[in-house]
Design a protein around this motif. Sequence first.
Motif, PDB file in Angstrom:
ATOM      1  N   LEU A   1      -3.211  -2.708   0.286  1.00 34.61           N
ATOM      2  CA  LEU A   1      -2.251  -0.802   0.107  1.00 34.61           C
ATOM      3  C   LEU A   1      -3.047  -0.971  -2.108  1.00 34.61           C
ATOM      4  O   LEU A   1      -2.053  -1.507  -2.577  1.00 34.61           O
ATOM      5  N   HIS A   2      -4.291  -1.085  -1.493  1.00 31.30           N
ATOM      6  CA  HIS A   2      -4.514  -0.509  -3.684  1.00 31.30           C
ATOM      7  C   HIS A   2      -4.018   0.792  -3.931  1.00 31.30           C
ATOM      8  O   HIS A   2      -4.869   1.913  -3.566  1.00 31.30           O
ATOM      9  N   MET A   3      -2.809   1.149  -4.199  1.00 28.73           N
ATOM     10  CA  MET A   3      -2.285   2.696  -5.357  1.00 28.73           C
ATOM     11  C   MET A   3      -2.431   3.607  -6.431  1.00 28.73           C
ATOM     12  O   MET A   3      -2.284   3.395  -6.967  1.00 28.73           O
ATOM     13  N   ASN A   4      -2.723   1.418  -7.409  1.00 25.43           N
ATOM     14  CA  ASN A   4      -2.749   1.654  -8.613  1.00 25.43           C
ATOM     15  C   ASN A   4      -3.134   2.921  -9.677  1.00 25.43           C
ATOM     16  O   ASN A   4      -4.347   2.869  -9.084  1.00 25.43           O
ATOM     17  N   ASN A   5      -2.660   3.043 -10.486  1.00 23.09           N
ATOM     18  CA  ASN A   5      -3.421   4.057 -11.412  1.00 23.09           C
ATOM     19  C   ASN A   5      -3.652   5.280 -10.783  1.00 23.09           C
ATOM     20  O   ASN A   5      -5.274   5.946 -10.343  1.00 23.09           O
ATOM     21  N   ASN A   6      -3.144   5.831 -11.000  1.00 19.40           N
ATOM     22  CA  ASN A   6      -2.499   7.502 -10.022  1.00 19.40           C
ATOM     23  C   ASN A   6      -1.398   8.113 -10.222  1.00 19.40           C
ATOM     24  O   ASN A   6      -0.863   7.066 -11.573  1.00 19.40           O
TER      25      ASN A   6
ATOM     26  N   LEU B   1       1.216  -5.955   5.863  1.00 16.83           N
ATOM     27  CA  LEU B   1       0.851  -6.412   4.327  1.00 16.83           C
ATOM     28  C   LEU B   1       0.678  -7.454   3.303  1.00 16.83           C
ATOM     29  O   LEU B   1       1.879  -8.247   3.845  1.00 16.83           O
ATOM     30  N   LEU B   2       0.004  -7.367   2.997  1.00 17.43           N
ATOM     31  CA  LEU B   2      -0.485  -8.383   2.037  1.00 17.43           C
ATOM     32  C   LEU B   2       0.515  -8.073  -0.155  1.00 17.43           C
ATOM     33  O   LEU B   2       0.740  -8.562  -0.642  1.00 17.43           O
ATOM     34  N   HIS B   3      -1.125  -7.543   0.570  1.00 17.12           N
ATOM     35  CA  HIS B   3      -0.713  -6.902  -0.959  1.00 17.12           C
ATOM     36  C   HIS B   3      -0.343  -5.692  -1.253  1.00 17.12           C
ATOM     37  O   HIS B   3      -1.493  -4.874  -0.889  1.00 17.12           O
ATOM     38  N   LEU B   4       0.883  -5.456  -1.908  1.00 17.08           N
ATOM     39  CA  LEU B   4       1.337  -4.218  -2.777  1.00 17.08           C
ATOM     40  C   LEU B   4       0.571  -3.326  -3.999  1.00 17.08           C
ATOM     41  O   LEU B   4       1.279  -3.627  -4.516  1.00 17.08           O
ATOM     42  N   LEU B   5       0.220  -2.737  -4.674  1.00 11.50           N
ATOM     43  CA  LEU B   5      -0.332  -2.335  -5.202  1.00 11.50           C
ATOM     44  C   LEU B   5      -0.090  -1.527  -5.953  1.00 11.50           C
ATOM     45  O   LEU B   5      -0.734  -0.666  -5.927  1.00 11.50           O
ATOM     46  N   VAL B   6       0.776  -0.654  -7.361  1.00 12.50           N
ATOM     47  CA  VAL B   6       1.401   0.805  -6.729  1.00 12.50           C
ATOM     48  C   VAL B   6       1.813   0.702  -8.425  1.00 12.50           C
ATOM     49  O   VAL B   6       2.171   1.172  -9.270  1.00 12.50           O
TER      50      VAL B   6
END
Length: 922
Positions: free
Chosen positions: A179-184, A200-205
């Motif tokens: 889940l790559h949702m960074n820079n918003n 889920l491995l990577h949570l980028l917020v």
Amino acid sequence: MARSGGSPYASILLVLCIFQVTVVRGQSTHPIEANALNAIKARLIDPINKLKKWNRGDPCTSNWTGVICHKIPSDTYLHVTELELFKMNLSGTLAPEIGLLSQLRNLNFMWNNLTGNIPKEIGNITTLNLIALNGNQLSGSLPDEIGYLKNLNRLQIDQNQISGPIPKSFANLTSIKHLHMNNNSLSGEIPSELSRLPELLHLLVDANNLSGPLPPKLAETRSLKIIQADNNNFSGSSIPATYNNIPTLLKLSLRNCSLQGVIPDLTGIPELGYLDLSWNQLTGSIPVDRLASNITTIDLSHNFLNGTIPANFSGLPNLQFLNFESNSLDTIPAAFEPPKAVIVLLSGNPVCDNPARAAGLCQPKSVSEAPSGQGPQVSIDCASCPTDKNYEYNPLSPIPCICAAPLGVGFRLKSPGISDFRSYKKAFEMDSTSVLNLSIYQLYIERYTWEAGPRLNMHLKLFPNNTNLFTMSEVVRLRQLLAGWEITLLDIFGPYELLNFTLGSYEDEFPDAGSSGLKKGTLAGILVGTIISAIAVSVVATFFMMRRRSKRQIVSRPSILSRLSVKVDGVRSFTLEEMATATNNFDDSAEIGVGGYGKVYKGNLADGATVAIKRAHEDSLQGSNEFVTEIELLSRLHHRNLVSLIGYCDEEVEQMLVYEFMPNGTLRDHLSETCKRPLNFSQRLNVALGAAKGILYLHTEADPPIFHRDVKTTNILLDSKFAAKVADFGLSKLAPIPDVEGTLPEHISTVVKGTPGYLDPEYFLTNKLTEKSDVYSLGVVLLELLTGMKPIQFGKNIVREVKAAYQSGDISRIIDSRMSWCPPELATRFLSLALKCCQGDTDARPYMADIARELDDIRRALPEGEDLLSVTSMETGSLATLTQSTSNSFITTTGEHFDSSHASGSSLMDSGVPSRMAVTPR
């Protein structure tokens, strides 16, 4: 007129080509999907005409740029399965008709200039595996409907302008790993429901407007490796103490999040490698307990921490960066002596008032720029490369002065777990080239630069293997691996993204490809044409061969064996005609396998013997080293656990090897998820022992000894009684022999060859081949036998995955659930042995004799009667009867434990893993 009748073969070729084109063109894109693509095109703005092919013909059969299609069994139409429009300078909006592409698996619009909302209709495409919309200007909120996508593995919407909350429906994405949702501009809380995501491995917020408390329930995730939530506003929130219970966590980055309270105990996170809690409002003292030994980065700067600096922090063996700036620390323990290579920052603390104690640690420094760098600058004394092509010298090539055209790759690590790349550069090169199936010198890291995040931006060059150009198929393969996120990197590098794929000189070779990236749709058309021609030429060539054979007019050429003076005592020489007769003229029905060397056929010789015939394809004929090596070695090797060579054929344009036939195929066949009658534990143990004995013979009894160099499950064959025999000696090397003074060299220096996933890391890194290289490869095979996993699959490396389970004490989750019984003590010993074989330090690995001895001891410790399963169960299907007839302890797939009157043998390799183990599905 006379000319047209002079060559019937030309007419045959023309008819075949027309027939093949008719077959290919006979199918068309499903009408609903064709209309949907036209609607998508109408909403896009294409300033540099990248989609010019979208104005003509059928989408699938006319090879529309970026459109990849497949046929499904349920109807006669072609369906769009991939939409790859990566970095094409497109603007406009995404049409809601995109939801009509009902078979779409990959949706990739990365690095364009799209605006508007993400259509909620995307939630209708239940087949979606990938959504990559990052690097655009999309806005609006995330549609709840995305939560319908049960098969979605990766959602990348980072670097857009998306606002609103993270939908709670995302908790239904049971297959999601990234889940790559960074820079918003996302707002609201991180939904605690995300804790239900099992994969889920990577949570980028990071870099959003998220608020509220951090959800403590995230500690309930089973696989989470990265939490990156920097630059949000969790005002008044503290770091949940439950995060100490995330055993898989590698990186926790909560920089500039307005966090308060104390730093919780994090010593329960055994793999933690990167901790950034800087620019918060944390108080209290720094926990003095030792963190995980593999931690590289600790940044606690710009908080309100007081007290002393933990002395044991300086003893962390992998530490690169330690930042305590701008706190209220007043003491440096006498035992605090960090290595010189570690950057330690203390300015802005009261302790710096004592310059004698804090000398060298209190100077203010900019920590935003980690060390960047470039590739080695090698002076090459060569003539200039041609100026009319983008040729250059590969500075790492073992053969100097070869002008070659590299592929340019923009590559970025999105959340690395390191602060200094220099000491991990070799590991990155090794991991990436292994999965790309390149030699390590084919990858040149031209430069790397740290960016805000921090993220590591790299520019790579991929060089052909000491030739001028990659082949078209190689370019396609490399592009697909990079763009499909199929590279398996060490966990410490985190997730990556492809920024660009530049063709350079290959623009001339593939003019439709464009500099922004190679489109698989465009190349599919080229490949189809190539295949059609190849089929036609192949048929005509076969026609010629049959005509010539029927007239007994075979023209021979000198045998390569005779030219190389190879000794081939004890094996038969077959004619091409004998091979054709044995296989019904190489009929497709006789084909039983295919590999890099060529196809394998089942054949029946004139004397009634059943054999396996490995027929080299044309590319293998050009360099006959494998052919010669296999004959030379196998003609003098005789062991019950080695496949026997019966003969060879070497005439005309054909090279074939004839082996004893192994009716139960390869070991990999029986570990496959599609295998209807999987091997039980006893059978797997016997297969492992047989393979070890075969390799032990090579290492110790062959004269001179031999290093196999390609031990893997597809090279271990099973006979009618499921006895294992090692095969395929095409890459084998003779072991070193004593020099004139009687000294025996420890290794052979040779170009790295083998199969990714099985390669000894030391051999890959140094080109030094030893008998312990085969030990490593066999260790991987042992892990496959116990888990059923492949060496590299879905971005996971079997050695790392099993080692993590072993260290956590939970090996039950990785044991192959298809084994109907599995004695826990013996499985533990088996696993311990396999991991010893796969150690990075070659000296720490056992010798093959030790492996065979331990496997034999495990086999002898099987409960009385269970060892019979290795012979009988696959033949009789009486597994249930046999397991019920024994009175000994074993565990079923339901976890039931049956008591025993017989004690199992104690382990020779104590593992420390709990002895009770319920086998559960992975």
